[in-house]
Design an enzyme around this catalytic site. Structure first.
Site, mmCIF file in Angstrom:
data_model
loop_
_atom_site.group_PDB
_atom_site.id
_atom_site.type_symbol
_atom_site.label_atom_id
_atom_site.label_comp_id
_atom_site.label_asym_id
_atom_site.label_seq_id
_atom_site.Cartn_x
_atom_site.Cartn_y
_atom_site.Cartn_z
ATOM 1 N N MET A 1 46.771 44.642 116.019
ATOM 2 C CA MET A 1 47.371 44.048 114.829
ATOM 3 C C MET A 1 48.675 44.794 114.537
ATOM 4 O O MET A 1 48.730 45.642 113.642
ATOM 5 C CB MET A 1 46.395 44.144 113.648
ATOM 6 C CG MET A 1 46.856 43.430 112.411
ATOM 7 S SD MET A 1 45.588 43.377 111.107
ATOM 8 C CE MET A 1 45.365 45.093 110.713
ATOM 9 N N PRO A 2 49.729 44.516 115.318
ATOM 10 C CA PRO A 2 50.997 45.202 115.065
ATOM 11 C C PRO A 2 51.524 44.901 113.666
ATOM 12 O O PRO A 2 51.605 43.749 113.251
ATOM 13 C CB PRO A 2 51.932 44.626 116.135
ATOM 14 C CG PRO A 2 51.025 44.123 117.198
ATOM 15 C CD PRO A 2 49.798 43.641 116.474
ATOM 16 N N HIS A 3 51.838 45.969 112.956
ATOM 17 C CA HIS A 3 52.424 45.844 111.625
ATOM 18 C C HIS A 3 52.991 47.194 111.228
ATOM 19 O O HIS A 3 52.695 48.206 111.844
ATOM 20 C CB HIS A 3 51.391 45.393 110.590
ATOM 21 C CG HIS A 3 50.300 46.397 110.364
ATOM 22 N ND1 HIS A 3 49.260 46.575 111.259
ATOM 23 C CD2 HIS A 3 50.087 47.277 109.356
ATOM 24 C CE1 HIS A 3 48.459 47.525 110.807
ATOM 25 N NE2 HIS A 3 48.941 47.967 109.657
ATOM 26 N N SER A 4 53.799 47.186 110.209
ATOM 27 C CA SER A 4 54.331 48.415 109.648
ATOM 28 C C SER A 4 54.135 48.337 108.143
ATOM 29 O O SER A 4 53.330 47.548 107.672
ATOM 30 C CB SER A 4 55.803 48.570 110.035
ATOM 31 O OG SER A 4 56.284 49.828 109.640
#
Length: 152
Positions: A65-68
């Protein structure tokens, strides 16, 4: 939520031979970049966060779950995209559990929308057998079959 990805054209079956997790993150951001929901600043920020904090984005084996942060300057809208890689991407050479083939990339304009994205995606991924069915898909047609099976 599977219908959300389909209706918003946020599904990518990557044809690239990707082995590096940084390249995989960039690939998973492709649709959000194309739709101008994010810019390259956000992509770089996600990569930097994984470099700094480890593979926190691999939430269960097989799923990233790529996120920043929700206050990134590189985010202009709220969306989640779905990307399936050709092969699993290893994030940690010492930990087999830290590999992903399904990427759900999050972008949100504020903290509330960010948490809502995470909650909606978590509920989706808890659906019995869904991860395995998505891993077995290889095309948008396969995806549509799963979407109809689960009616999500």
């Amino acid at each position: 939520m599977l219908k959300y990805f389909f209706d918003n054209e946020l599904i990518n079956y990557s044809e690239k031979e990707i082995t590096d997790w940084r390249e995989a993150i960039a690939e998973s951001c492709h649709l959000l970049l194309d739709k101008k929901i994010i810019n390259q600043t956000y992509v770089d920020e996600i990569i930097r966060c994984v470099e700094d904090h480890g593979p926190y984005i691999v939430i269960v084996p097989g799923v990233a779950m790529p996120h920043s942060s929700e206050d990134s300057e590189g985010v202009f809208g709220t969306a989640i995209s779905f990307t399936k890689m050709k092969k699993p991407i290893q994030f940690d050479s010492k930990d087999e559990e830290k590999a992903a083939i399904l990427f759900f990339t999050l972008a949100a304009k504020n903290a509330e929308e960010h948490m809502e994205n995470i909650q909606n995606l978590s509920e989706l991924l808890m659906t019995e057998g869904l991860i395995e069915r998505l891993v077995a898909t290889n095309s948008i047609e396969d995806y549509q079959t799963v979407m109809q099976e689960y009616n999500l």
